[in-house]
Design a protein around this motif. Structure first.
Motif, PDB file in Angstrom:
ATOM      1  N   ARG A 168      -1.221   0.741   8.962  1.00 19.04           N
ATOM      2  CA  ARG A 168      -0.978   1.882   8.071  1.00 19.04           C
ATOM      3  C   ARG A 168      -1.173   1.550   6.590  1.00 19.04           C
ATOM      4  O   ARG A 168      -0.432   2.041   5.728  1.00 19.04           O
ATOM      5  N   LEU A 169      -2.140   0.711   6.277  1.00 20.37           N
ATOM      6  CA  LEU A 169      -2.493   0.475   4.877  1.00 20.37           C
ATOM      7  C   LEU A 169      -3.186   1.720   4.330  1.00 20.37           C
ATOM      8  O   LEU A 169      -4.191   2.165   4.869  1.00 20.37           O
ATOM      9  N   PHE A 170      -2.665   2.260   3.223  1.00 22.98           N
ATOM     10  CA  PHE A 170      -3.276   3.415   2.572  1.00 22.98           C
ATOM     11  C   PHE A 170      -3.817   2.978   1.225  1.00 22.98           C
ATOM     12  O   PHE A 170      -3.060   2.595   0.338  1.00 22.98           O
ATOM     13  N   ILE A 171      -5.139   3.018   1.082  1.00 17.54           N
ATOM     14  CA  ILE A 171      -5.795   2.741  -0.196  1.00 17.54           C
ATOM     15  C   ILE A 171      -6.152   4.092  -0.808  1.00 17.54           C
ATOM     16  O   ILE A 171      -7.088   4.762  -0.365  1.00 17.54           O
ATOM     17  N   ASP A 172      -5.380   4.512  -1.802  1.00 17.79           N
ATOM     18  CA  ASP A 172      -5.543   5.839  -2.385  1.00 17.79           C
ATOM     19  C   ASP A 172      -6.652   5.819  -3.431  1.00 17.79           C
ATOM     20  O   ASP A 172      -6.655   4.959  -4.317  1.00 17.79           O
ATOM     21  N   HIS A 173      -7.567   6.735  -3.351  1.00 15.06           N
ATOM     22  CA  HIS A 173      -8.777   6.812  -4.192  1.00 15.06           C
ATOM     23  C   HIS A 173      -9.686   5.612  -3.886  1.00 15.06           C
ATOM     24  O   HIS A 173     -10.798   5.786  -3.429  1.00 15.06           O
ATOM     25  N   GLY A 174      -9.233   4.410  -4.207  1.00 15.38           N
ATOM     26  CA  GLY A 174      -9.898   3.215  -3.694  1.00 15.38           C
ATOM     27  C   GLY A 174     -10.957   2.584  -4.562  1.00 15.38           C
ATOM     28  O   GLY A 174     -11.191   1.387  -4.461  1.00 15.38           O
ATOM     29  N   MET A 175     -11.629   3.338  -5.404  1.00 16.04           N
ATOM     30  CA  MET A 175     -12.745   2.781  -6.163  1.00 16.04           C
ATOM     31  C   MET A 175     -12.316   1.531  -6.933  1.00 16.04           C
ATOM     32  O   MET A 175     -11.322   1.537  -7.646  1.00 16.04           O
ATOM     33  N   GLY A 176     -13.065   0.449  -6.753  1.00 17.74           N
ATOM     34  CA  GLY A 176     -12.806  -0.774  -7.483  1.00 17.74           C
ATOM     35  C   GLY A 176     -11.783  -1.702  -6.857  1.00 17.74           C
ATOM     36  O   GLY A 176     -11.487  -2.754  -7.425  1.00 17.74           O
ATOM     37  N   VAL A 177     -11.253  -1.361  -5.699  1.00 21.16           N
ATOM     38  CA  VAL A 177     -10.292  -2.247  -5.028  1.00 21.16           C
ATOM     39  C   VAL A 177     -11.025  -3.467  -4.475  1.00 21.16           C
ATOM     40  O   VAL A 177     -12.092  -3.345  -3.862  1.00 21.16           O
ATOM     41  N   VAL A 178     -10.452  -4.662  -4.698  1.00 21.24           N
ATOM     42  CA  VAL A 178     -11.014  -5.910  -4.189  1.00 21.24           C
ATOM     43  C   VAL A 178      -9.901  -6.678  -3.478  1.00 21.24           C
ATOM     44  O   VAL A 178      -8.844  -6.924  -4.061  1.00 21.24           O
ATOM     45  N   ILE A 179     -10.149  -7.057  -2.227  1.00 21.34           N
ATOM     46  CA  ILE A 179      -9.182  -7.817  -1.430  1.00 21.34           C
ATOM     47  C   ILE A 179      -9.874  -9.079  -0.941  1.00 21.34           C
ATOM     48  O   ILE A 179     -10.865  -9.012  -0.213  1.00 21.34           O
ATOM     49  N   GLY A 180      -9.357 -10.234  -1.352  1.00 20.72           N
ATOM     50  CA  GLY A 180     -10.022 -11.501  -1.094  1.00 20.72           C
ATOM     51  C   GLY A 180      -9.872 -12.021   0.328  1.00 20.72           C
ATOM     52  O   GLY A 180      -9.089 -11.514   1.140  1.00 20.72           O
ATOM     53  N   GLU A 181     -10.608 -13.090   0.595  1.00 22.26           N
ATOM     54  CA  GLU A 181     -10.756 -13.630   1.953  1.00 22.26           C
ATOM     55  C   GLU A 181      -9.436 -14.034   2.601  1.00 22.26           C
ATOM     56  O   GLU A 181      -9.203 -13.753   3.781  1.00 22.26           O
ATOM     57  N   THR A 182      -8.564 -14.706   1.871  1.00 21.43           N
ATOM     58  CA  THR A 182      -7.329 -15.212   2.475  1.00 21.43           C
ATOM     59  C   THR A 182      -6.123 -14.337   2.142  1.00 21.43           C
ATOM     60  O   THR A 182      -4.980 -14.764   2.341  1.00 21.43           O
ATOM     61  N   ALA A 183      -6.369 -13.135   1.650  1.00 18.72           N
ATOM     62  CA  ALA A 183      -5.264 -12.205   1.397  1.00 18.72           C
ATOM     63  C   ALA A 183      -4.649 -11.763   2.719  1.00 18.72           C
ATOM     64  O   ALA A 183      -5.338 -11.621   3.737  1.00 18.72           O
ATOM     65  N   GLU A 184      -3.342 -11.537   2.689  1.00 17.52           N
ATOM     66  CA  GLU A 184      -2.616 -11.018   3.842  1.00 17.52           C
ATOM     67  C   GLU A 184      -1.774  -9.839   3.383  1.00 17.52           C
ATOM     68  O   GLU A 184      -1.073  -9.933   2.380  1.00 17.52           O
ATOM     69  N   ILE A 185      -1.851  -8.744   4.111  1.00 19.89           N
ATOM     70  CA  ILE A 185      -1.156  -7.514   3.742  1.00 19.89           C
ATOM     71  C   ILE A 185      -0.315  -7.052   4.915  1.00 19.89           C
ATOM     72  O   ILE A 185      -0.798  -6.975   6.049  1.00 19.89           O
ATOM     73  N   GLY A 186       0.953  -6.738   4.650  1.00 22.39           N
ATOM     74  CA  GLY A 186       1.868  -6.298   5.695  1.00 22.39           C
ATOM     75  C   GLY A 186       1.658  -4.843   6.079  1.00 22.39           C
ATOM     76  O   GLY A 186       0.615  -4.241   5.806  1.00 22.39           O
ATOM     77  N   ASP A 187       2.684  -4.251   6.685  1.00 20.45           N
ATOM     78  CA  ASP A 187       2.613  -2.872   7.164  1.00 20.45           C
ATOM     79  C   ASP A 187       3.055  -1.887   6.081  1.00 20.45           C
ATOM     80  O   ASP A 187       3.880  -2.216   5.223  1.00 20.45           O
ATOM     81  N   ASP A 188       2.498  -0.689   6.155  1.00 18.11           N
ATOM     82  CA  ASP A 188       2.919   0.438   5.304  1.00 18.11           C
ATOM     83  C   ASP A 188       2.793   0.136   3.810  1.00 18.11           C
ATOM     84  O   ASP A 188       3.657   0.501   3.004  1.00 18.11           O
ATOM     85  N   VAL A 189       1.712  -0.519   3.439  1.00 19.87           N
ATOM     86  CA  VAL A 189       1.445  -0.841   2.037  1.00 19.87           C
ATOM     87  C   VAL A 189       0.601   0.270   1.406  1.00 19.87           C
ATOM     88  O   VAL A 189      -0.297   0.821   2.050  1.00 19.87           O
ATOM     89  N   LEU A 190       0.907   0.588   0.160  1.00 21.63           N
ATOM     90  CA  LEU A 190       0.160   1.601  -0.595  1.00 21.63           C
ATOM     91  C   LEU A 190      -0.512   0.930  -1.781  1.00 21.63           C
ATOM     92  O   LEU A 190       0.152   0.310  -2.607  1.00 21.63           O
ATOM     93  N   ILE A 191      -1.837   1.044  -1.858  1.00 22.91           N
ATOM     94  CA  ILE A 191      -2.621   0.435  -2.932  1.00 22.91           C
ATOM     95  C   ILE A 191      -3.426   1.531  -3.624  1.00 22.91           C
ATOM     96  O   ILE A 191      -4.117   2.322  -2.967  1.00 22.91           O
ATOM     97  N   TYR A 192      -3.354   1.562  -4.958  1.00 22.77           N
ATOM     98  CA  TYR A 192      -4.132   2.534  -5.719  1.00 22.77           C
ATOM     99  C   TYR A 192      -5.446   1.917  -6.218  1.00 22.77           C
ATOM    100  O   TYR A 192      -5.712   0.733  -5.987  1.00 22.77           O
TER     101      TYR A 192
END
Length: 219
Positions: free
Chosen positions: A77-101
């Motif tokens: 349930r990762l929600f990337i709102d709008h999203g333009m320009g978001v960068v997530i690197g190779e070893t990044a780890e993201i949990g549940d129910d995260v909101l990223i603008y």
């Protein structure tokens, strides 16, 4: 995969008041497209089909403006709102129910090998333009203000703001959502403190000069 798409659609309905229908979300939300396709690119990456994985992720970068390295591990349930320009690197780890603008970076700080990108806990909100850099941890339910630069680990249930980011709210007193208009400005607070200290020193100097003049007259 169908079940995950349904979860994402429900999440977007909950988080975005602009969403009007499930069909609109499926067709028009690049954050959903990027996350769903990342599942496939991540599987290819785990199968060591690195070139195919990168080609797929680069295609989605071109289509959505969202760059997620196929090696990144993303929860539900990762929600990337709008999203333009978001960068997530190779070893990044993201949990549940995260909101990223938009314009958020989960990046590294150099050419180090191994784990070099952030670990994001559950139910974290990351405001627009924030940069979270290095092998650090952002605890569960933390909030990161827009435009902040985070280079140190963030405690759970805290709110951080600024460059570099500082904790401005702890468990129990931080807002449920990122109400940026109500967040304190650490830089402004520091400047106010410095101004008050300068005024105190000026008053002390004035008093010392007066005493010196009085002593000179007495002599």
């Amino acid at each position: 995969m169908i079940g995950e798409i349904r979860e994402l659609v429900r999440t977007i309905f909950r988080e975005d008041p602009a969403a009007k229908s499930a069909l609109e979300i499926v067709l028009c939300y690049p954050g959903l497209h990027a996350v769903v396709v990342h599942r496939w690119s991540h599987r290819l990456y785990e199968m060591r089909l690195n070139l195919l994985a990168r080609l797929l992720s680069q295609y989605m970068r071109w289509v959505t403006g969202i760059e997620i390295h196929p090696g990144a591990r993303i929860g539900r349930r990762l929600f990337i709102d709008h999203g333009m320009g978001v960068v997530i690197g190779e070893t990044a780890e993201i949990g549940d129910d995260v909101l990223i603008y938009q314009a958020v970076t989960l990046g590294g700080t150099g050419a180090d090998r191994g784990k070099r990108h952030p670990t994001i806990g559950n139910r974290v909100v990351i405001g627009a333009g924030a940069k979270v850099l290095g092998n650090i941890t952002v605890g569960d339910e933390a909030k990161i203000g827009a435009g902040s630069v985070v280079v140190k680990s963030v405690p759970s249930s805290s709110t951080v703001v600024g460059i570099p980011a500082k904790v401005v709210g702890a468990r129990g007193d931080h807002p449920k959502l990122l109400e940026h208009g109500n967040l304190p400005d650490p830089s402004a607070q520091d400047m106010a403190g410095l101004r008050a200290r300068v005024e105190e020193l000026e008053e002390l100097v004035r008093q010392l000069l007066e005493r010196r003049e009085q002593a000179a007259v007495s002599d």
